[in-house]
Design an enzyme around this catalytic site. Structure first.
Site, PDB file in Angstrom:
ATOM      1  CB  SER A  16       0.859 -19.335  -9.555  1.00  0.00           C
ATOM      2  OG  SER A  16       2.202 -19.616  -9.923  1.00  0.00           O
ATOM      3  N   GLY A  20      -1.906 -20.082 -16.524  1.00  0.00           N
ATOM      4  CA  GLY A  20      -2.520 -20.945 -15.508  1.00  0.00           C
ATOM      5  C   GLY A  20      -3.737 -20.294 -14.883  1.00  0.00           C
ATOM      6  CE1 TYR A 144      10.128 -18.919 -25.373  1.00  0.00           C
ATOM      7  CE2 TYR A 144      10.369 -19.289 -23.016  1.00  0.00           C
ATOM      8  CZ  TYR A 144       9.567 -19.141 -24.147  1.00  0.00           C
ATOM      9  OH  TYR A 144       8.194 -19.229 -24.028  1.00  0.00           O
ATOM     10  CE  LYS A 148       8.811 -22.632 -23.274  1.00  0.00           C
ATOM     11  NZ  LYS A 148       7.798 -23.251 -22.398  1.00  0.00           N
ATOM     12  CB  THR A 172       0.919 -15.990 -31.213  1.00  0.00           C
ATOM     13  OG1 THR A 172       1.690 -14.887 -31.690  1.00  0.00           O
ATOM     14  CG2 THR A 172      -0.427 -15.477 -30.718  1.00  0.00           C
TER      15      THR A 172
HETATM   16  P1  NAP Z   1       4.381 -16.854 -16.126  1.00  0.00           P
HETATM   17  O1  NAP Z   1       3.199 -15.974 -15.936  1.00  0.00           O
HETATM   18  O2  NAP Z   1       5.750 -16.303 -16.017  1.00  0.00           O
HETATM   19  O3  NAP Z   1       4.255 -18.100 -15.102  1.00  0.00           O
HETATM   20  C1  NAP Z   1       5.303 -19.021 -15.013  1.00  0.00           C
HETATM   21  C2  NAP Z   1       4.847 -20.131 -14.099  1.00  0.00           C
HETATM   22  O4  NAP Z   1       5.891 -21.096 -13.986  1.00  0.00           O
HETATM   23  C3  NAP Z   1       4.525 -19.624 -12.692  1.00  0.00           C
HETATM   24  O5  NAP Z   1       3.429 -20.338 -12.175  1.00  0.00           O
HETATM   25  C4  NAP Z   1       5.798 -19.967 -11.931  1.00  0.00           C
HETATM   26  O6  NAP Z   1       5.591 -20.175 -10.541  1.00  0.00           O
HETATM   27  C5  NAP Z   1       6.161 -21.288 -12.602  1.00  0.00           C
HETATM   28  N1  NAP Z   1       7.571 -21.609 -12.419  1.00  0.00           N
HETATM   29  C6  NAP Z   1       8.645 -20.919 -12.887  1.00  0.00           C
HETATM   30  N2  NAP Z   1       9.778 -21.530 -12.502  1.00  0.00           N
HETATM   31  C7  NAP Z   1       9.414 -22.629 -11.771  1.00  0.00           C
HETATM   32  C8  NAP Z   1      10.125 -23.652 -11.094  1.00  0.00           C
HETATM   33  N3  NAP Z   1      11.461 -23.682 -11.092  1.00  0.00           N
HETATM   34  N4  NAP Z   1       9.433 -24.606 -10.440  1.00  0.00           N
HETATM   35  C9  NAP Z   1       8.073 -24.583 -10.435  1.00  0.00           C
HETATM   36  N5  NAP Z   1       7.325 -23.648 -11.077  1.00  0.00           N
HETATM   37  C10 NAP Z   1       8.007 -22.683 -11.721  1.00  0.00           C
HETATM   38  O7  NAP Z   1       4.317 -17.597 -17.549  1.00  0.00           O
HETATM   39  P2  NAP Z   1       3.128 -17.646 -18.613  1.00  0.00           P
HETATM   40  O8  NAP Z   1       3.167 -16.402 -19.425  1.00  0.00           O
HETATM   41  O9  NAP Z   1       1.871 -18.063 -17.921  1.00  0.00           O
HETATM   42  O10 NAP Z   1       3.635 -18.832 -19.567  1.00  0.00           O
HETATM   43  C11 NAP Z   1       3.091 -20.115 -19.426  1.00  0.00           C
HETATM   44  C12 NAP Z   1       3.708 -20.964 -20.541  1.00  0.00           C
HETATM   45  O11 NAP Z   1       3.375 -20.380 -21.813  1.00  0.00           O
HETATM   46  C13 NAP Z   1       5.233 -21.028 -20.494  1.00  0.00           C
HETATM   47  O12 NAP Z   1       5.667 -22.346 -20.785  1.00  0.00           O
HETATM   48  C14 NAP Z   1       5.678 -20.052 -21.583  1.00  0.00           C
HETATM   49  O13 NAP Z   1       6.935 -20.420 -22.107  1.00  0.00           O
HETATM   50  C15 NAP Z   1       4.567 -20.211 -22.585  1.00  0.00           C
HETATM   51  N6  NAP Z   1       4.355 -19.043 -23.482  1.00  0.00           N
HETATM   52  C16 NAP Z   1       4.132 -17.801 -22.956  1.00  0.00           C
HETATM   53  C17 NAP Z   1       3.925 -16.716 -23.833  1.00  0.00           C
HETATM   54  C18 NAP Z   1       3.621 -15.328 -23.304  1.00  0.00           C
HETATM   55  O14 NAP Z   1       3.527 -14.400 -24.127  1.00  0.00           O
HETATM   56  N7  NAP Z   1       3.443 -15.137 -22.010  1.00  0.00           N
HETATM   57  C19 NAP Z   1       3.954 -16.917 -25.214  1.00  0.00           C
HETATM   58  C20 NAP Z   1       4.172 -18.206 -25.709  1.00  0.00           C
HETATM   59  C21 NAP Z   1       4.375 -19.272 -24.826  1.00  0.00           C
HETATM   60  P3  NAP Z   1       5.631 -18.895  -9.532  1.00  0.00           P
HETATM   61  O15 NAP Z   1       4.364 -18.139  -9.773  1.00  0.00           O
HETATM   62  O16 NAP Z   1       5.692 -19.511  -8.180  1.00  0.00           O
HETATM   63  O17 NAP Z   1       6.863 -18.102  -9.895  1.00  0.00           O
HETATM   64  O1  GFB Z   2       6.703  -9.078 -25.991  1.00  0.00           O
HETATM   65  P1  GFB Z   2       8.092  -8.685 -26.377  1.00  0.00           P
HETATM   66  O2  GFB Z   2       9.001  -8.177 -25.299  1.00  0.00           O
HETATM   67  O3  GFB Z   2       8.856  -9.914 -27.015  1.00  0.00           O
HETATM   68  O4  GFB Z   2       7.970  -7.581 -27.546  1.00  0.00           O
HETATM   69  P2  GFB Z   2       8.904 -10.491 -28.503  1.00  0.00           P
HETATM   70  C1  GFB Z   2       9.117  -6.890 -27.962  1.00  0.00           C
HETATM   71  C2  GFB Z   2       8.741  -5.887 -29.045  1.00  0.00           C
HETATM   72  O5  GFB Z   2       7.933  -4.830 -28.471  1.00  0.00           O
HETATM   73  C3  GFB Z   2      10.004  -5.197 -29.568  1.00  0.00           C
HETATM   74  C4  GFB Z   2       8.665  -3.589 -28.492  1.00  0.00           C
HETATM   75  O6  GFB Z   2       9.765  -4.752 -30.879  1.00  0.00           O
HETATM   76  C5  GFB Z   2      10.124  -4.020 -28.612  1.00  0.00           C
HETATM   77  O7  GFB Z   2      10.905  -2.955 -29.164  1.00  0.00           O
HETATM   78  N1  GFB Z   2       8.374  -2.844 -27.265  1.00  0.00           N
HETATM   79  C6  GFB Z   2       7.935  -1.565 -27.226  1.00  0.00           C
HETATM   80  C7  GFB Z   2       8.456  -3.320 -26.009  1.00  0.00           C
HETATM   81  N2  GFB Z   2       7.760  -1.163 -25.943  1.00  0.00           N
HETATM   82  C8  GFB Z   2       8.065  -2.269 -25.173  1.00  0.00           C
HETATM   83  C9  GFB Z   2       8.038  -2.486 -23.763  1.00  0.00           C
HETATM   84  O8  GFB Z   2       7.704  -1.611 -22.950  1.00  0.00           O
HETATM   85  N3  GFB Z   2       8.379  -3.741 -23.329  1.00  0.00           N
HETATM   86  C10 GFB Z   2       8.748  -4.732 -24.189  1.00  0.00           C
HETATM   87  N4  GFB Z   2       9.050  -5.961 -23.688  1.00  0.00           N
HETATM   88  N5  GFB Z   2       8.809  -4.556 -25.550  1.00  0.00           N
HETATM   89  C11 GFB Z   2       9.399 -12.629 -27.117  1.00  0.00           C
HETATM   90  C12 GFB Z   2      10.498 -13.659 -26.916  1.00  0.00           C
HETATM   91  O9  GFB Z   2       9.683 -11.867 -28.265  1.00  0.00           O
HETATM   92  O10 GFB Z   2       8.152 -13.275 -27.348  1.00  0.00           O
HETATM   93  C13 GFB Z   2      10.171 -14.548 -25.758  1.00  0.00           C
HETATM   94  O11 GFB Z   2      11.739 -12.995 -26.693  1.00  0.00           O
HETATM   95  C14 GFB Z   2       8.723 -15.004 -25.737  1.00  0.00           C
HETATM   96  O12 GFB Z   2      11.060 -15.651 -25.779  1.00  0.00           O
HETATM   97  C15 GFB Z   2       7.735 -13.957 -26.192  1.00  0.00           C
HETATM   98  O13 GFB Z   2       8.570 -16.139 -26.496  1.00  0.00           O
HETATM   99  C16 GFB Z   2       6.366 -14.552 -26.457  1.00  0.00           C
HETATM  100  O14 GFB Z   2       7.530 -10.755 -28.999  1.00  0.00           O
HETATM  101  O15 GFB Z   2       9.805  -9.646 -29.314  1.00  0.00           O
END
Ligand code: NAP
Ligand code: GFB
Length: 322
Positions: A16, A20, A144, A148, A172
């Site tokens: 969700s 996903g 985190y 991971k 990324t």
């Molecule tokens: P997200 O939008 O926060 O979605 C997280 C999902 O995990 C939701 O479906 C949530 O369900 C489910 N979830 C969380 N806790 C749970 C629990 N205890 N039991 C069952 N389900 C649970 O995350 P996303 O951005 O799609 O990330 C997906 C994957 O990509 C993750 O493994 C994340 O670490 C990885 N990833 C993300 C990024 C990024 O920039 N977003 C970057 C690199 C890797 P609900 O909707 O019900 O809360």
């Molecule tokens: O996506 P973000 O929060 O995470 O980006 P990271 C942070 C960078 O964006 C920092 C700047 O340089 C912040 O100063 N920034 C500027 C902002 N405006 C904003 C804002 O409004 N919101 C946020 N969030 N940042 C994460 C990891 O690192 O990358 C997590 O901590 C995860 O674990 C994610 O893996 C993919 O890219 O810095």
């Protein structure tokens, strides 16, 4: 009644969320589905994956042959800085429960998710798949990052002891429709989109956090979804694979903010709050391994992906996670 032979029954944990929903979109709207495949998209309402019994009940109910494991506690830099213990414990529980249940229920293949932000903070560039465990991660998200990294340890151990071919991808920074637009907890692009939307409505300046100087590679969720389908069907290594745009597509946070401002048509003042952390300066990753497999894969141009995400947010403001 023709009996449809099911080649693959794919259960998507975290179905969700941002990634996903992108996989679901590509399957349903983008011709991504294949004959004989059944797909099940889970949310936490279907079962709490921190609970081993609830996790096993989901595997018993759905009998998946394959799993895409996305479920996790996920957040941006500032949420990570506030909750490193929660990110460590919650993700460790979820990952151990899902992988152990997959093994016990004889799941053929699991594709889990790492992140390019888990690599060593002190490193050479570009980062590649062999560098995951070469040193401590950045302080801001060590909880985190270590959780991971343990997925990779799990996968190698299930292979060594039981011959399991469980693997992982290393995306990324991801963005797109259905992202988490919560300003305090979410990632930079959804945060900037939400903040710019408010600035336009209220006639106030846009506050970008940090200096704007850090560098990031951003992947559009729909592109990642297409790559996920390829990994599930064709990628057979236990070793993880980075899924990212190229090093040449890296942009600064300022360039990212300018792209959001342009996409939303914001004409107000843009301020940089340097009292807020910059986090990691860069985590430049190589996609050479991906390119070896898929030399012709084309990523959506960054500005087009930003525009589509902004349009989605404005059209779905009432229901968006914020
Ligand atoms: P997200 O939008 O926060 O979605 C997280 C999902 O995990 C939701 O479906 C949530 O369900 C489910 N979830 C969380 N806790 C749970 C629990 N205890 N039991 C069952 N389900 C649970 O995350 P996303 O951005 O799609 O990330 C997906 C994957 O990509 C993750 O493994 C994340 O670490 C990885 N990833 C993300 C990024 C990024 O920039 N977003 C970057 C690199 C890797 P609900 O909707 O019900 O809360
Ligand atoms: O996506 P973000 O929060 O995470 O980006 P990271 C942070 C960078 O964006 C920092 C700047 O340089 C912040 O100063 N920034 C500027 C902002 N405006 C904003 C804002 O409004 N919101 C946020 N969030 N940042 C994460 C990891 O690192 O990358 C997590 O901590 C995860 O674990 C994610 O893996 C993919 O890219 O810095």
């Amino acid at each position: 009644m023709e009996n449809k032979t099911v080649k693959m029954r794919v259960m998507v944990t975290g179905g969700s969320g941002l990634v996903g929903r992108a996989i679901e979109h590509v399957l349903k709207e983008d011709g991504g589905a294949s004959e004989g495949e059944e797909w099940i998209f889970l949310s936490s309402k279907d079962g709490n994956l921190m609970d081993p019994d609830e996790t096993k009940a989901l595997f018993k109910k759905h009998q998946p042959t394959h799993v895409i494991h996305l479920a996790a506690m996920v957040g941006g830099l500032f949420k990570n800085m506030r909750q490193n213990l929660d990110f460590w414990r919650i993700n460790m529980y979820i990952n151990d429960n899902v992988l152990q249940a997959a093994h016990e229920f004889g799941v053929e293949k699991v594709v889990s998710c790492l992140s390019t932000c888990i690599f060593p903070d002190k490193t050479t560039y570009p980062i590649d798949e062999n560098m995951i465990h070469n040193g401590p991660p950045h302080e801001s998200n060590f909880g985190y990052s270590y959780a991971k990294r343990m997925i990779d340890v799990h996968n190698r151990a299930y292979c060594a002891q039981f011959g399991r071919k469980y693997t992982a991808v290393i995306p990324t920074n991801i963005f797109g429709p259905h992202d988490n637009f919560n300003i305090e907890d979410g990632h930079v692009l959804p945060g900037l989109i939400h903040k710019t939307y408010i600035a336009m409505k209220e006639g106030t300046p846009l506050q970008v956090w940090g200096s704007g100087r850090p560098l990031r590679q951003f992947i559009y969720s729909l592109d990642l979804a297409r790559l996920f389908l390829w990994v599930l069907r064709e990628y057979n290594e236990v070793e993880p694979i980075i899924l990212s745009v190229g090093e040449e597509d890296e942009v600064s946070i300022k360039q990212a903010a300018d792209a959001v401002v342009k996409a939303l048509g914001f004409n107000g003042e843009v301020l940089y709050d340097t009292s807020k952390s910059d986090g990691q300066f860069k985590k430049t990753a190589s996609n050479a391994k991906l390119r070896k497999y898929l030399p012709d894969f084309t990523f959506t141009p960054f500005h087009k992906a930003i525009k589509e995400t902004c349009e989605w947010f404005v059209a779905n403001y009432e229901v968006a996670r914020k």
